[in-house]
Design a protein around this motif. Structure first.
Motif, PDB file in Angstrom:
ATOM      1  N   UNK A   1       0.847  -1.192   0.000  1.00 57.76           N
ATOM      2  CA  UNK A   1       0.000   0.000   0.000  1.00 57.76           C
ATOM      3  C   UNK A   1       0.879   1.236   0.000  1.00 57.76           C
ATOM      4  N   UNK A   2       0.520   2.214  -0.842  1.00 56.19           N
ATOM      5  CA  UNK A   2       1.265   3.463  -0.923  1.00 56.19           C
ATOM      6  C   UNK A   2       0.383   4.605  -0.441  1.00 56.19           C
ATOM      7  N   UNK A   3       0.882   5.372   0.517  1.00 53.79           N
ATOM      8  CA  UNK A   3       0.149   6.485   1.109  1.00 53.79           C
ATOM      9  C   UNK A   3       0.834   7.795   0.756  1.00 53.79           C
ATOM     10  N   UNK A   4       0.034   8.831   0.493  1.00 55.60           N
ATOM     11  CA  UNK A   4       0.557  10.174   0.257  1.00 55.60           C
ATOM     12  C   UNK A   4      -0.037  11.112   1.293  1.00 55.60           C
ATOM     13  N   UNK A   5       0.823  11.831   2.020  1.00 56.80           N
ATOM     14  CA  UNK A   5       0.387  12.763   3.057  1.00 56.80           C
ATOM     15  C   UNK A   5       0.503  14.194   2.519  1.00 56.80           C
ATOM     16  N   UNK A   6      -0.602  14.941   2.576  1.00 54.49           N
ATOM     17  CA  UNK A   6      -0.620  16.316   2.069  1.00 54.49           C
ATOM     18  C   UNK A   6      -1.599  17.138   2.895  1.00 54.49           C
ATOM     19  N   UNK A   7      -1.169  17.521   4.074  1.00 49.90           N
ATOM     20  CA  UNK A   7      -2.027  18.236   5.013  1.00 49.90           C
ATOM     21  C   UNK A   7      -1.593  19.690   5.161  1.00 49.90           C
ATOM     22  N   UNK A   8      -2.552  20.548   5.415  1.00 50.56           N
ATOM     23  CA  UNK A   8      -2.263  21.933   5.756  1.00 50.56           C
ATOM     24  C   UNK A   8      -1.676  21.981   7.168  1.00 50.56           C
ATOM     25  N   UNK A   9      -1.073  23.091   7.521  1.00 47.32           N
ATOM     26  CA  UNK A   9      -0.631  23.269   8.906  1.00 47.32           C
ATOM     27  C   UNK A   9      -1.859  23.458   9.800  1.00 47.32           C
ATOM     28  N   UNK A  10      -1.687  23.199  11.098  1.00 46.82           N
ATOM     29  CA  UNK A  10      -2.726  23.455  12.093  1.00 46.82           C
ATOM     30  C   UNK A  10      -2.315  24.740  12.801  1.00 46.82           C
ATOM     31  N   UNK A  11      -2.992  25.820  12.491  1.00 46.96           N
ATOM     32  CA  UNK A  11      -2.560  27.142  12.938  1.00 46.96           C
ATOM     33  C   UNK A  11      -2.338  27.178  14.444  1.00 46.96           C
ATOM     34  N   UNK A  12      -1.165  27.628  14.834  1.00 50.00           N
ATOM     35  CA  UNK A  12      -0.839  27.766  16.238  1.00 50.00           C
ATOM     36  C   UNK A  12      -0.327  26.506  16.898  1.00 50.00           C
ATOM     37  N   UNK A  13      -0.200  25.401  16.128  1.00 52.58           N
ATOM     38  CA  UNK A  13       0.241  24.171  16.783  1.00 52.58           C
ATOM     39  C   UNK A  13       1.134  23.299  15.898  1.00 52.58           C
ATOM     40  N   UNK A  14       0.666  22.831  14.752  1.00 54.26           N
ATOM     41  CA  UNK A  14       1.412  21.870  13.937  1.00 54.26           C
ATOM     42  C   UNK A  14       1.737  22.439  12.562  1.00 54.26           C
ATOM     43  N   UNK A  15       2.984  22.346  12.175  1.00 53.76           N
ATOM     44  CA  UNK A  15       3.373  22.705  10.824  1.00 53.76           C
ATOM     45  C   UNK A  15       3.020  21.565   9.866  1.00 53.76           C
ATOM     46  N   UNK A  16       2.906  21.901   8.605  1.00 61.89           N
ATOM     47  CA  UNK A  16       2.561  20.900   7.598  1.00 61.89           C
ATOM     48  C   UNK A  16       3.576  19.764   7.573  1.00 61.89           C
ATOM     49  N   UNK A  17       4.865  20.094   7.643  1.00 65.46           N
ATOM     50  CA  UNK A  17       5.877  19.036   7.592  1.00 65.46           C
ATOM     51  C   UNK A  17       5.870  18.168   8.842  1.00 65.46           C
ATOM     52  N   UNK A  18       5.414  18.721   9.972  1.00 67.11           N
ATOM     53  CA  UNK A  18       5.310  17.913  11.190  1.00 67.11           C
ATOM     54  C   UNK A  18       4.190  16.880  11.057  1.00 67.11           C
ATOM     55  N   UNK A  19       3.092  17.236  10.395  1.00 63.50           N
ATOM     56  CA  UNK A  19       2.020  16.247  10.198  1.00 63.50           C
ATOM     57  C   UNK A  19       2.533  15.072   9.369  1.00 63.50           C
ATOM     58  N   UNK A  20       3.423  15.320   8.424  1.00 64.58           N
ATOM     59  CA  UNK A  20       3.996  14.243   7.613  1.00 64.58           C
ATOM     60  C   UNK A  20       4.778  13.273   8.492  1.00 64.58           C
ATOM     61  N   UNK A  21       5.572  13.814   9.407  1.00 64.29           N
ATOM     62  CA  UNK A  21       6.364  12.966  10.314  1.00 64.29           C
ATOM     63  C   UNK A  21       5.457  12.101  11.179  1.00 64.29           C
ATOM     64  N   UNK A  22       4.431  12.712  11.759  1.00 63.16           N
ATOM     65  CA  UNK A  22       3.544  11.984  12.661  1.00 63.16           C
ATOM     66  C   UNK A  22       2.702  10.949  11.922  1.00 63.16           C
ATOM     67  N   UNK A  23       2.232  11.289  10.730  1.00 63.89           N
ATOM     68  CA  UNK A  23       1.464  10.327   9.941  1.00 63.89           C
ATOM     69  C   UNK A  23       2.333   9.136   9.536  1.00 63.89           C
ATOM     70  N   UNK A  24       3.578   9.394   9.180  1.00 60.16           N
ATOM     71  CA  UNK A  24       4.475   8.304   8.801  1.00 60.16           C
ATOM     72  C   UNK A  24       4.709   7.349   9.954  1.00 60.16           C
ATOM     73  N   UNK A  25       4.913   7.901  11.148  1.00 64.52           N
ATOM     74  CA  UNK A  25       5.149   7.052  12.326  1.00 64.52           C
ATOM     75  C   UNK A  25       3.903   6.229  12.653  1.00 64.52           C
ATOM     76  N   UNK A  26       2.720   6.859  12.576  1.00 62.12           N
ATOM     77  CA  UNK A  26       1.474   6.142  12.876  1.00 62.12           C
ATOM     78  C   UNK A  26       1.201   5.061  11.832  1.00 62.12           C
ATOM     79  N   UNK A  27       1.484   5.350  10.562  1.00 63.72           N
ATOM     80  CA  UNK A  27       1.254   4.358   9.509  1.00 63.72           C
ATOM     81  C   UNK A  27       2.134   3.132   9.705  1.00 63.72           C
ATOM     82  N   UNK A  28       3.383   3.351  10.087  1.00 63.89           N
ATOM     83  CA  UNK A  28       4.287   2.220  10.314  1.00 63.89           C
ATOM     84  C   UNK A  28       3.855   1.397  11.516  1.00 63.89           C
ATOM     85  N   UNK A  29       3.306   2.067  12.539  1.00 66.43           N
ATOM     86  CA  UNK A  29       2.834   1.342  13.721  1.00 66.43           C
ATOM     87  C   UNK A  29       1.672   0.419  13.369  1.00 66.43           C
TER      88      UNK A  29
END
Length: 380
Positions: A1-29
């Protein structure tokens, strides 16, 4: 399975590139060995330059400019290639740069945004994208044009600096000193606003209040903007009120069209083109997108709408992980978004959600991927 992560930032908390890191870790888990790809995304507002630069492996170029109150500020633009550059007015003339107690659109200027563009022109870039969301200004783009060599004079021949309060004094505009590099360049403006320069739906009455304008200030600025419009008609034969988007960014849209002949395009569509999003969809089984809050406004030029529409046209399913849901959020389903989960896992104040954004987002991603895994088992 191939996943593509493309999320906006969460204003005041999460940058867009940080969501990529967290999604990658959760997907591997959840899935173990799975193929993932991620690309930072923005819609033309604050953070657009950094998102596109990261997606294109470009470079951030620092520039010292004048801020909205003509104070010294450290801004930047992005180098994408030998000829391409990207900049955002939020880095030079943005509303967050002005303390709340000093917000008054009579005294703010887009001069720094003009300086930012001039720095890119001086460096030789000829294909320049400009994001104009998040402005603190209502000067009709006078400050911006002044930084590029256009001169604005009052009836007594006095040179104006380019602040909102000076709109009512403009009597003559001399564009003979416009930087010649402008004629050699192509400008794409990321703008989802269709408002004209003047009138009840114009720059002043639509956006001026959020920039600190009282009813009295807005009335004065509107009179000034009408005067500015009339001078543009008289001297350049162009009526900004006949063109959509001229009221964007406190009238900067008018200056961009009159003096630069810039092309106005959707912010998210421009960003997706710049980062080569369509090519990234090849072979993808599922796209994950999201934003801080999803409501009816998400369908108008925002990241989720843009990502969802592009994926829908290629029959790639999309799921969203968002901070919260607001009024008529379900309208986003028409734009290729198949399902939405929220990061919050119980009632909590906004401050707690922001403080624990990383943990909440990661746990929400795990819940989302476990649901997707369950669906795959059912299908099997």
């Amino acid at each position: 399975m191939k996943l593509l992560f493309a999320s906006d930032s969460f204003k005041g908390s999460l940058r867009s590139d940080r969501t990529i890191e967290l999604l990658g870790r959760a997907a591997r888990e959840v899935f173990g060995d799975c193929e993932t790809d991620g690309v930072p995304v923005a819609d033309g507002g604050e953070g657009t330059t950094e998102a596109v630069v990261k997606a294109r492996n470009g470079e951030i170029i620092p520039v010292t400019v004048h801020g909205p109150l003509l104070e010294t500020e450290h801004a930047f633009y992005g180098r994408l290639s030998e000829t391409e550059a990207i900049l955002e007015m939020a880095a030079a003339s943005g509303l967050p740069m002005v303390p709340e107690e000093k917000r008054n659109p009579l005294y703010t200027s887009t001069y720094g945004t003009g300086e930012l563009l001039k720095a890119a022109l001086d460096a030789g870039y000829t294909d320049i994208s400009i994001a104009i969301g998040g402005s603190a200004t209502n000067d009709g783009g006078m400050g911006f044009a002044s930084a590029l060599g256009v001169r604005f004079y009052d009836a007594a021949g006095e040179l104006l600096s380019g602040k909102g309060e000076e709109l009512e004094r403009v009597a003559h505009i001399d564009s003979s000193g416009l930087d010649p590099a402008v004629r050699r360049a192509r400008f794409t403006v990321m703008c989802d606003v269709r408002n004209p320069l003047c009138g009840p739906d114009g720059a002043t009455y639509t956006f001026g209040r959020q920039k600190g304008g009282t009813p009295e200030i807005l009335e004065r600025l509107e009179r000034g903007m009408q005067n500015y419009r009339d001078v543009l008609i008289r001297e350049f034969g162009v009526n900004p009120d006949e063109y959509p988007g001229t009221g964007a960014a406190g009238g900067l849209g008018a200056a961009l069209q009159v003096f630069l002949h810039a092309e106005m395009k959707s912010g998210i569509e421009t960003v997706l083109d710049l980062i080569g999003f369509d090519a990234r969809l090849a072979g993808v089984d599922l796209v994950i997108t999201g934003e801080g809050r999803t409501d009816w406004q998400s369908c108008f030029g925002k990241v989720m709408q843009g990502v969802g529409d592009r994926a829908k046209r290629r029959n790639v399913p999309v799921a969203a992980l968002c901070g919260s849901l607001g009024r008529e959020y379900e309208r986003i389903y028409a734009h290729g978004i198949g399902s939405i989960l929220t990061t919050v896992d119980g009632p909590m104040p906004l401050s707690a959600a922001l403080e624990n954004a990383d943990e909440l987002y990661y746990k929400g991603a795990v819940r989302m991927f476990r649901m997707i895994a369950l669906g795959r088992q059912m299908r099997a």
